[in-house]
Design an enzyme around this catalytic site. Structure first.
Site, mmCIF file in Angstrom:
data_model
loop_
_atom_site.group_PDB
_atom_site.id
_atom_site.type_symbol
_atom_site.label_atom_id
_atom_site.label_comp_id
_atom_site.label_asym_id
_atom_site.label_seq_id
_atom_site.Cartn_x
_atom_site.Cartn_y
_atom_site.Cartn_z
ATOM 1 N N SER A 290 0.861 -1.187 0.000
ATOM 2 C CA SER A 290 0.000 0.000 0.000
ATOM 3 C C SER A 290 0.891 1.229 0.000
ATOM 4 C CB SER A 290 -0.866 0.026 1.271
ATOM 5 O OG SER A 290 -0.131 0.541 2.368
ATOM 6 N N ASP A 291 0.338 2.379 -0.319
ATOM 7 C CA ASP A 291 1.121 3.591 -0.103
ATOM 8 C C ASP A 291 0.987 3.965 1.379
ATOM 9 O OD1 ASP A 291 2.776 5.718 -0.432
ATOM 10 O OD2 ASP A 291 1.699 6.598 -2.112
ATOM 11 N N TRP A 292 1.723 4.967 1.773
ATOM 12 C CA TRP A 292 1.810 5.361 3.184
ATOM 13 C C TRP A 292 0.409 5.574 3.774
ATOM 14 C CZ3 TRP A 292 6.308 6.770 6.187
ATOM 15 C CH2 TRP A 292 6.008 7.411 7.386
ATOM 16 N N ASN A 293 0.011 4.692 4.662
ATOM 17 C CA ASN A 293 -1.302 4.780 5.322
ATOM 18 C C ASN A 293 -2.474 4.811 4.337
ATOM 19 O OD1 ASN A 293 -3.087 5.006 7.536
ATOM 20 N ND2 ASN A 293 -3.192 7.220 7.292
ATOM 21 N N SER A 294 -2.257 4.316 3.121
ATOM 22 C CA SER A 294 -3.372 4.426 2.162
ATOM 23 C C SER A 294 -4.501 3.476 2.529
ATOM 24 C CB SER A 294 -2.907 4.209 0.718
ATOM 25 O OG SER A 294 -2.530 2.881 0.484
#
Ligand code: BGC
Length: 762
Positions: A290-294
């Site tokens: 995932s992207d950062w905290n996505s």
């Protein structure tokens, strides 16, 4: 634009969810090891492999919920963390690895990930700048060099390359990719992947790459970072995903999904993107991070009611690793126990992560990458610096050179003016990994060493410290004109002026969208004031995105685009300014005439009212500006001049199994040896959906000695004519195709051929 039907894929998703994992390269040896390890893992340990958090002082997103700087030893001990990002250094990574190996039950090595975007410690040009070289071997080489430095410092995995097609220069992250074209982004992406990954992932001099951000992140509305993306299915398939398909085909180890939504579904929860396209149609078997905290942001998008719901949606959609949301580690177990998420889904994701760890050789030697001796030897070595300079030389784009003001005559009295002239930091660019602040050579330092008879410097306007989100960053002064007078005086008493203007490093990059892309702060006012007293100006631009330069183009005789070129950029610029190097970069992205004209990409559609209607008002245009780009995609001058002639195609009809040879003669009509990037564009004149006015399909960098001519040929095959149609099938359609060959995308002359095979109709 034709509206396209959106298919329903629920049956297909169900099928895919139960399809067993096949292994990225079908290496049975690895898959059986993965299987036996998996069979002894508890559910908690499995979920741990899917959990990633950030360690260290570095913030590449909003602060993590559980304390940014703390290493969560208890979690590591319990096998609750499979990978971390932002921890670097041979010693630091080895220490943490040792802790895991000595204290966890199953001793599964950690993966260390980091954003190695255009270098680890040695900075190469920002990716957009380097893309202007159109030199794929070079880009492969700099990626390999970055991997070599990073790997020695314990990094196994980079979150690069970014292959988001970027059509909006207001978006700060255009600096991070290969520009506006799907084909160019594809070949550049593949070159960078090959560079990072080398021949084998198990080689501790290489690192795993990550194709990001899947998908559509470059199309945020108004060029605003993290904004919603509203693209139709046809644009998604024909413009946005081709580089990702190319990356998957090239064997990229991992993908990262994106912050934005597509069709109203956040990418991280988007089953169409991740299950249907990536896993289903393309057969990608590597890791999706995932992207950062996505995963957490699925809630902010208003699509999940809580973090547990977000975790459910993300794992169902095929997001294997949760970066920084702690959604999986806190909720997956419960979801499995209550029967909402099947254990098969968890196993599938864990297998991918373990498979990657095996491929990287970490089970053989968890410390192979963390090598203090190698770290000292390779980082910032002479070899790295030489490559950094070579890449910088190839990345510059000469936008204008009236009256051959360039190369400069060093016997003339020269003033160097501008806030970036002495700046040792901006050339490093954003996404600079572990580069030391202020460690680049400044242009002033580079010029001072050259044999100018008289050289003076005035900053003209200052750099000032501003606050950009939570970072303090250097930006361009907006009010204080106190240095104007001495700059004007210096210009008056000089024969020529080098103006060094643009953007500081952190004016572009993530979270750095701008609403205007004109020269920022007082720079334009300063330029105008200097121009009043001395018109012999060479404008050296340092920036991370296209700028709107209409006034500058109209008045300033010479303009050199230098982007943010990295550590050795200034030496390279000095070489070009003094004619020791002949520039030959070509723009990977169009430069608009004004901010309001964005987007202005060359491969737009004709529309129902193309710009061919003479003086009438009722056609697609702005009333106050020409429809074209100021500097089009593919454009760039050189100290050499090139002439194109004898444009030919060898047939006017082509069948699906056949090909057409298109050729042109290119002559270096100057007395200086040089490089030219010869570009092939095609237009599909009539399609079942609207088609771009032109699409790049090939290019060749050719070296031509003074006076030399060469015939450049391209083979056109059916593959280059294929596109996604309204029913989402991929294929070519019979009819007329136009062929354009030239030095940039704004060429009008074409030859036509007919694709005639009836079999292609479906
Ligand atoms: C960016 C990613 C990056 C990640 C980790 C995010 O904010 O969008 O591109 O890889 O942070 O640093």
């Amino acid at each position: 634009m034709t509206s396209l039907s959106i298919c329903k894929f629920s049956t297909l998703f169900t099928l895919l969810l139960i399809t067993p994992f096949l292994g990225r390269t079908q290496d049975r040896n690895i898959t059986s090891k993965v299987d036996s390890l998996l069979s002894i893992m508890t559910l908690d340990e499995k979920i741990g492999q899917l959990n990633q958090y950030s360690v260290g002082a570095e913030l590449t997103g909003p602060g993590s919920k559980e304390g940014q700087d703390s290493i969560r030893y208890e979690h590591l001990k319990n096998g609750q963390v499979g990978s971390v990002l932002n921890l670097v250094g041979a010693k630091e990574t080895a220490d943490l690895q040792r802790f895991v190996m000595e204290n966890s039950r199953l001793k599964i090595p950690m993966l260390f990930a980091y954003d190695v975007i255009h270098g680890y410690k040695t900075m190469f040009p920002i990716p957009l700048g380097e893309s202007a070289s159109w030199n794929l071997e070079l880009m492969q080489e700099t990626a390999a060099a970055a991997a070599k430095e990073a790997a020695a410092a314990g990094i196994h995995w980079t979150f690069a390359p970014m292959i988001d097609v970027s059509v909006d220069p207001r978006w700060g992250r255009v600096m991070e990719g290969g520009g506006e074209d799907p084909y160019l982004n594809s070949v550049i992406g593949v070159a960078r992947i090959k560079g990072f990954q080398g021949e084998s992932l198990s080689d501790p001099f290489t690192i795993a790459a990550c194709a990001k951000h899947f998908a559509g992140y470059g199309y945020g509305e108004a060029g605003m970072d993290y904004n919603n993306v509203i693209v139709n299915r046809e644009t998604l398939l024909n413009q946005i995903i081709p580089p990702f398909k190319a990356a998957a085909d090239a064997g990229v180890a991992t993908f990262m999904n994106a912050f934005n939504d597509i069709d109203g579904i956040p990418s991280t929860a988007n089953q169409y993107l991740q299950r249907k396209l990536l896993r289903g149609d393309w057969g990608f078997e590597g890791v999706m991070v995932s992207d950062w905290n996505s995963i957490g942001e699925i809630m902010s998008h208003g699509v999940a009611k809580d973090l547990k719901d977000a975790a459910r949606q993300a794992i169902l959609a095929g997001s294997d690793i949760d970066m920084e949301a702690s959604a999986y580690v806190n909720h997956l177990k419960e979801l499995v126990e209550e029967g909402t998420v099947s254990i098969d889904l968890i196993d599938e994701a864990v297998r991918r992560v373990l498979y990657l760890k095996y491929e990287l050789g970490l089970f053989d030697n968890p410390y192979a990458y963390s090598d203090e001796a190698r770290e000292k030897e390779v980082i910032l070595s002479e070899e790295m610096m030489a490559l950094s300079k070579r890449a910088a030389l190839e990345s510059m784009v000469l936008l204008k050179n009236e009256n051959q003001l360039l190369p400069l005559d060093p016997s003339k009295k020269t003033a160097v003016i501008g806030p970036l002239a002495k700046d040792k930091d901006s050339p490093l660019g954003n996404w600079r990994a572990k580069a030391e602040s202020n460690s680049a050579v400044s242009l002033w330092e580079a010029l001072e060493k050259r044999n100018f008879k008289a050289l003076t410097h005035e900053e003209g306007c200052k750099l000032s410290v501003g606050k950009n989100n939570f970072f303090e960053v250097l930006t361009i002064e907006e009010e204080d004109r106190s240095s104007f007078a001495s700059a004007i005086e210096a210009a008056k008493s000089s024969e020529q002026v080098i103006m060094v203007l643009g953007e500081t490093a952190f004016m572009s990059g993530e979270g750095r969208s701008r609403s205007s892309i004109e020269l920022a702060g007082l720079q334009k006012e300063l330029l105008k004031a200097v121009y009043e007293v001395n018109q012999n100006i060479v404008l050296v631009l340092m920036n991370g995105r296209p700028l709107a330069l209409s006034w500058e183009d109209e008045h300033i005789p010479a303009i050199l685009e230098t982007w943010h070129l990295g550590h050795m950029g200034a030496e390279a610029i000095a070489d070009v300014l003094l004619g020791e190097y002949n520039p030959h970069g070509k723009l990977p992205i169009s430069f608009p005439r004004a901010t309001g004209q964005i987007p202005v990409q060359y491969n737009h559609k004709t529309t129902g009212r193309p710009n061919t209607q003479g003086g009438q008002v009722f056609f697609t245009h702005h009333n106050d500006i020409e429809r074209t780009a100021l500097y089009p995609f593919g454009f760039g001058l050189s100290y050499s001049t090139f002439e194109y002639s004898d444009f030919k195609i060898n047939a006017t009809e082509m069948t699906a199994s056949g090909s057409i040879k298109a050729s042109i003669v290119v002559k270096n009509s100057s007395d200086i040896d040089g490089y030219e990037v010869v570009q092939l564009y095609l237009q599909d004149v009539v399609g079942s959906v609207t088609r771009p006015v032109k699409e790049l399909k090939g290019f060749e960098r050719v070296k031509l000695k003074a006076g030399e001519s060469k015939t450049i040929s391209f083979e056109i095959t059916e593959d280059q004519l294929k596109f996604y149609r309204a029913n989402e099938t991929f294929g070519s359609e019979p009819g007329e195709f136009r062929v354009f060959i030239g030095p940039h995308s704004a060429i009008d002359e074409y030859l036509s051929f007919e694709l005639i095979d009836d079999r292609l109709k479906n």
